[in-house]
Write a protein that holds these residues in place. Sequence first.
Motif, PDB file in Angstrom:
ATOM      1  N   ASP A  49       0.824  -1.200   0.000  1.00  0.00           N
ATOM      2  CA  ASP A  49       0.000   0.000   0.000  1.00  0.00           C
ATOM      3  C   ASP A  49       0.868   1.263   0.000  1.00  0.00           C
ATOM      4  OD1 ASP A  49      -2.869   1.174   0.508  1.00  0.00           O
ATOM      5  OD2 ASP A  49      -1.558   2.151   1.971  1.00  0.00           O
ATOM      6  N   LEU A  52       2.669   1.655  -3.477  1.00  0.00           N
ATOM      7  CA  LEU A  52       1.777   2.042  -4.563  1.00  0.00           C
ATOM      8  C   LEU A  52       1.342   3.503  -4.462  1.00  0.00           C
ATOM      9  CD1 LEU A  52      -0.395  -1.191  -4.770  1.00  0.00           C
ATOM     10  CD2 LEU A  52       1.061  -0.294  -6.591  1.00  0.00           C
ATOM     11  N   ALA A  60       1.257   2.839 -10.949  1.00  0.00           N
ATOM     12  CA  ALA A  60       0.475   2.164  -9.908  1.00  0.00           C
ATOM     13  C   ALA A  60      -0.544   1.213 -10.520  1.00  0.00           C
ATOM     14  CB  ALA A  60      -0.212   3.188  -9.019  1.00  0.00           C
ATOM     15  N   SER A  63       1.240  -1.811 -12.048  1.00  0.00           N
ATOM     16  CA  SER A  63       1.861  -2.572 -10.963  1.00  0.00           C
ATOM     17  C   SER A  63       0.812  -3.378 -10.201  1.00  0.00           C
ATOM     18  CB  SER A  63       2.594  -1.631 -10.002  1.00  0.00           C
ATOM     19  OG  SER A  63       3.678  -1.000 -10.650  1.00  0.00           O
ATOM     20  N   ARG A  64      -0.357  -2.795  -9.991  1.00  0.00           N
ATOM     21  CA  ARG A  64      -1.435  -3.523  -9.317  1.00  0.00           C
ATOM     22  C   ARG A  64      -1.816  -4.775 -10.102  1.00  0.00           C
ATOM     23  NH1 ARG A  64      -4.357  -1.258  -5.102  1.00  0.00           N
ATOM     24  NH2 ARG A  64      -5.938  -2.850  -5.530  1.00  0.00           N
ATOM     25  N   THR A  65      -1.889  -4.640 -11.406  1.00  0.00           N
ATOM     26  CA  THR A  65      -2.237  -5.793 -12.246  1.00  0.00           C
ATOM     27  C   THR A  65      -1.214  -6.909 -12.088  1.00  0.00           C
ATOM     28  OG1 THR A  65      -3.344  -4.376 -13.869  1.00  0.00           O
ATOM     29  CG2 THR A  65      -2.630  -6.544 -14.617  1.00  0.00           C
ATOM     30  N   SER A  68      -1.144  -8.267  -8.335  1.00  0.00           N
ATOM     31  CA  SER A  68      -2.344  -9.047  -8.042  1.00  0.00           C
ATOM     32  C   SER A  68      -2.274 -10.409  -8.710  1.00  0.00           C
ATOM     33  CB  SER A  68      -3.597  -8.295  -8.508  1.00  0.00           C
ATOM     34  OG  SER A  68      -3.778  -7.105  -7.779  1.00  0.00           O
ATOM     35  N   MET A  85      -2.608  -8.477  -1.951  1.00  0.00           N
ATOM     36  CA  MET A  85      -3.162  -7.367  -2.727  1.00  0.00           C
ATOM     37  C   MET A  85      -4.662  -7.212  -2.499  1.00  0.00           C
ATOM     38  SD  MET A  85      -0.943  -5.569  -4.332  1.00  0.00           S
ATOM     39  CE  MET A  85      -2.024  -4.705  -5.458  1.00  0.00           C
ATOM     40  N   PRO A  90      -7.511   0.485  -3.835  1.00  0.00           N
ATOM     41  CA  PRO A  90      -7.021   1.353  -4.914  1.00  0.00           C
ATOM     42  C   PRO A  90      -6.784   2.775  -4.422  1.00  0.00           C
ATOM     43  CG  PRO A  90      -8.911   0.069  -5.640  1.00  0.00           C
ATOM     44  CD  PRO A  90      -8.798  -0.141  -4.160  1.00  0.00           C
TER      45      PRO A  90
END
Length: 301
Positions: A49, A52, A60, A63-65, A68, A85, A90
Motif C-alpha cells: 500500500d 503504490l 500504480a 503494478s497492481r495488475t 495481483s 493485494m 485502490p
Amino acid sequence: MGQLLEFWLDGKTDIRPQSRDRYRRIIDLHLEPAFGKLRIREVSPALLDAWLRGQTSGVAATSRTVLSGAFSMAARFGLVVSNPMLAVEPVNRPRKEVRALTRDEIPRFRAAIAKSENETLIDVVDVALATGLRAGELLALRWEDLHLDEASPRLEVSGTLVYSKELGHRRQEEGKTSQARRPVQLSESCATTLRRRREKYGTLPMVFPSGAGSYVWENNFNRWLREWRGEEFKWVTIHSLRKTLGSLVYEELGPHRAAEVLGHSNSTLTETVYVQRNSAGVAIGDLVDNMLDGVQKMSEK
C-alpha cells in the motif's frame, strides 16, 4: 519475490505482445528494484500500500495488475496464505479535468496545422476531428475499411497499429477494446477529403501511407503535430481531437451516442445487453460539417 514475478510473466501466454512489453517494463524498472530481494512472505499489504501510493497513476495501475496476478498465483500454489493485494485498496487520485478544443478554437488550430503544408498531417487531423478515432485506429485505416460512395458514407474500424519488441510495428486486426470494432458515419467534408486521398493514394492498401509506402507510425505523426500545433495549442494531442468530437456528440446527442461513436463500452445493462448497435453508424455528418465550417469561412476571407 523476483522469481515469482518472472514465473508469473512467463506463464502469461494469453496476452498481446504489447501487454507483455508493458508488464516487462514495470517489473524491470519498478517492481524488481522495490521487491525483488524480499521473500514472498515479507511483502505485506502495508508495504504494498505504501509503495503504490508513492507511484504515478500509470505505474500504480499496471503494478497492481502484475502484483495481483503474481500473488494470486502464489496463493494457488500455497506459497502464501492469501493474496496480500486483496487488502490493498485502490489509490483514489483526483481526476484531471477533460480538455478539448472549443468550437472557437477548432478553426484556429486547423489553420495552424495547415501552415505545415504536410498533407498527411493536415488530413489526419481533419479525419481525427471528424471521426474521434484513436491514433492507432486512424493510422491503421485501409481503403477496404471505407465506404465512400454510399448514400451515407462511413468507415469501419477494423484494427489498430501497435508495437512490441517481439513483433515490431504492425497492424493488429482487432482493436483496443471489445467495442473498438464499429462503424463511424462520415461527414461530407470528411468523405471529400478521403475521396481526394483515394485518387492520389488508392493503389496502396493504407489510407495514410508514409513516404516509403508503409503505415505512418504514431510517434512520427506526434512529432509533426508537436512541430506545427503552435504555442496556443501545445497541449493538444491526437487524443485531444478524440475528446473534442466526443464532447460535441455528448452535448448534441447524449452520452450513449458519444460512447458509441468513440467505441467505449456502454455503462448500463440496457445499453450493453438489450440495445442493438447501429449498423450504419451514428448520424454525425451534419454536426461535423457545422463544426468544421469555420475554417472554410476563414479561408474564403
